[in-house]
Design a protein around this motif. Structure first.
Motif, mmCIF file in Angstrom:
data_model
loop_
_atom_site.group_PDB
_atom_site.id
_atom_site.type_symbol
_atom_site.label_atom_id
_atom_site.label_comp_id
_atom_site.label_asym_id
_atom_site.label_seq_id
_atom_site.Cartn_x
_atom_site.Cartn_y
_atom_site.Cartn_z
ATOM 1 N N GLU A 200 0.857 -1.193 0.000
ATOM 2 C CA GLU A 200 0.000 0.000 0.000
ATOM 3 C C GLU A 200 0.890 1.239 0.000
ATOM 4 O OE1 GLU A 200 -2.408 2.701 -0.247
ATOM 5 O OE2 GLU A 200 -3.574 0.869 0.055
ATOM 6 N N GLU A 201 0.729 2.085 -1.017
ATOM 7 C CA GLU A 201 1.592 3.263 -1.123
ATOM 8 C C GLU A 201 1.200 4.390 -0.168
ATOM 9 O OE1 GLU A 201 -1.763 4.780 -3.496
ATOM 10 O OE2 GLU A 201 -0.885 2.807 -3.226
ATOM 11 N N ASN A 202 -0.044 4.406 0.273
ATOM 12 C CA ASN A 202 -0.508 5.439 1.198
ATOM 13 C C ASN A 202 -0.149 5.025 2.622
ATOM 14 O OD1 ASN A 202 -2.493 6.611 3.156
ATOM 15 N ND2 ASN A 202 -3.135 7.733 1.332
ATOM 16 N N ALA A 203 0.697 5.824 3.273
ATOM 17 C CA ALA A 203 1.209 5.466 4.605
ATOM 18 C C ALA A 203 0.099 5.324 5.639
ATOM 19 C CB ALA A 203 2.237 6.496 5.064
ATOM 20 N N ILE A 204 -0.911 6.179 5.580
ATOM 21 C CA ILE A 204 -2.008 6.130 6.559
ATOM 22 C C ILE A 204 -2.824 4.855 6.383
ATOM 23 C CG2 ILE A 204 -4.146 7.255 7.302
ATOM 24 C CD1 ILE A 204 -2.732 9.942 6.579
ATOM 25 N N ILE A 205 -3.154 4.513 5.149
ATOM 26 C CA ILE A 205 -3.911 3.281 4.895
ATOM 27 C C ILE A 205 -3.063 2.064 5.250
ATOM 28 C CG2 ILE A 205 -5.045 1.860 3.134
ATOM 29 C CD1 ILE A 205 -5.812 4.510 1.739
ATOM 30 N N MET B 165 4.658 -7.730 7.059
ATOM 31 C CA MET B 165 5.613 -6.930 6.291
ATOM 32 C C MET B 165 4.816 -5.862 5.545
ATOM 33 S SD MET B 165 7.890 -10.043 4.662
ATOM 34 C CE MET B 165 6.461 -10.826 3.893
ATOM 35 N N ARG B 166 5.403 -4.667 5.414
ATOM 36 C CA ARG B 166 4.736 -3.591 4.686
ATOM 37 C C ARG B 166 5.658 -3.042 3.621
ATOM 38 N NH1 ARG B 166 2.592 0.813 8.666
ATOM 39 N NH2 ARG B 166 3.010 2.123 6.892
ATOM 40 N N ALA B 167 5.121 -2.913 2.424
ATOM 41 C CA ALA B 167 5.858 -2.315 1.311
ATOM 42 C C ALA B 167 5.011 -1.190 0.734
ATOM 43 C CB ALA B 167 6.142 -3.360 0.238
ATOM 44 N N HIS B 168 5.683 -0.142 0.279
ATOM 45 C CA HIS B 168 4.955 0.995 -0.278
ATOM 46 C C HIS B 168 4.996 1.036 -1.807
ATOM 47 C CE1 HIS B 168 9.075 2.435 -0.075
ATOM 48 N NE2 HIS B 168 8.755 3.248 -1.051
ATOM 49 N N ASP B 169 5.768 0.130 -2.411
ATOM 50 C CA ASP B 169 5.813 0.086 -3.872
ATOM 51 C C ASP B 169 6.117 -1.325 -4.357
ATOM 52 O OD1 ASP B 169 8.599 -0.323 -3.715
ATOM 53 O OD2 ASP B 169 9.055 1.783 -4.080
ATOM 54 N N GLU B 170 6.040 -1.486 -5.666
ATOM 55 C CA GLU B 170 6.213 -2.800 -6.288
ATOM 56 C C GLU B 170 7.592 -3.398 -6.004
ATOM 57 O OE1 GLU B 170 5.698 -4.667 -10.760
ATOM 58 O OE2 GLU B 170 6.078 -2.523 -10.569
ATOM 59 N N ALA B 171 8.638 -2.624 -6.179
ATOM 60 C CA ALA B 171 10.000 -3.140 -6.001
ATOM 61 C C ALA B 171 10.229 -3.629 -4.571
ATOM 62 C CB ALA B 171 11.028 -2.076 -6.383
ATOM 63 N N LEU C 2 -0.918 1.173 -7.172
ATOM 64 C CA LEU C 2 0.216 1.632 -6.367
ATOM 65 C C LEU C 2 0.741 2.910 -7.006
ATOM 66 C CD1 LEU C 2 2.009 -1.790 -5.878
ATOM 67 C CD2 LEU C 2 0.546 -0.583 -4.244
ATOM 68 N N GLY C 3 0.198 4.027 -6.601
ATOM 69 C CA GLY C 3 0.550 5.287 -7.246
ATOM 70 C C GLY C 3 -0.288 5.490 -8.492
ATOM 71 N N ALA C 4 0.051 6.492 -9.238
ATOM 72 C CA ALA C 4 -0.765 6.879 -10.392
ATOM 73 C C ALA C 4 -0.679 5.903 -11.558
ATOM 74 C CB ALA C 4 -0.356 8.271 -10.860
#
Length: 128
Positions: free
Chosen positions: A7-12, A29-35, A55-57
């Motif tokens: 999830e790219e949105n930190a709050i969510i 585990m938490r990731a904010h992007d695909e990589a 994940l982002g625009a």
């Protein structure tokens, strides 16, 4: 059970982690992007992936999930703002979609309705 949140949105993402803790998950585990998600999954294969559809625009979450499934099995819950909050749709392959905003009860229900996809599986996201 090992959970990977993408999830790219930190709050969510934080809300998802808190909900997962309430549901009894301890390996989160938490990731904010695909990589980052792919790297984490290779190091510690998840049993369950909860992933934002976007994940982002410009990056579809399904792309990260499919790369992870290439290396091992996992159950999948996609999150989307394209469904009403807490609405759950499960496709014929057992992939769950959960509408945003969601609560812990909605997440629990979505997780309970998904099925593990075998390694090498390929998933699609279709919302009509």
């Amino acid at each position: 059970m090992r959970l990977l949140i993408i999830e790219e949105n930190a709050i969510i993402g934080e809300d998802l982690e808190l909900s997962a803790l309430d549901l009894g998950f301890r390996e989160i585990m938490r990731a904010h992007d695909e990589a980052a998600a792919i790297e984490m999954a290779r190091a510690h294969p998840p049993d369950l992936i909860v992933c934002d559809v976007r994940l982002g625009a410009s990056t579809p979450g399904v792309r990260a999930v499919n790369e992870i499934l290439h290396h091992g099995p996992a159950a999948i819950v996609f999150l989307t703002g394209l469904l009403p909050g807490n609405e759950i749709v499960v496709d014929d392959a057992g992939v769950a979609m959960l509408g945003k905003p969601f609560n812990t009860r909605g997440l629990r229900e979505a997780i309970s309705r998904t099925t593990t996809k075998p390694a090498g599986s390929y998933v699609q996201v279709v919302i009509r």
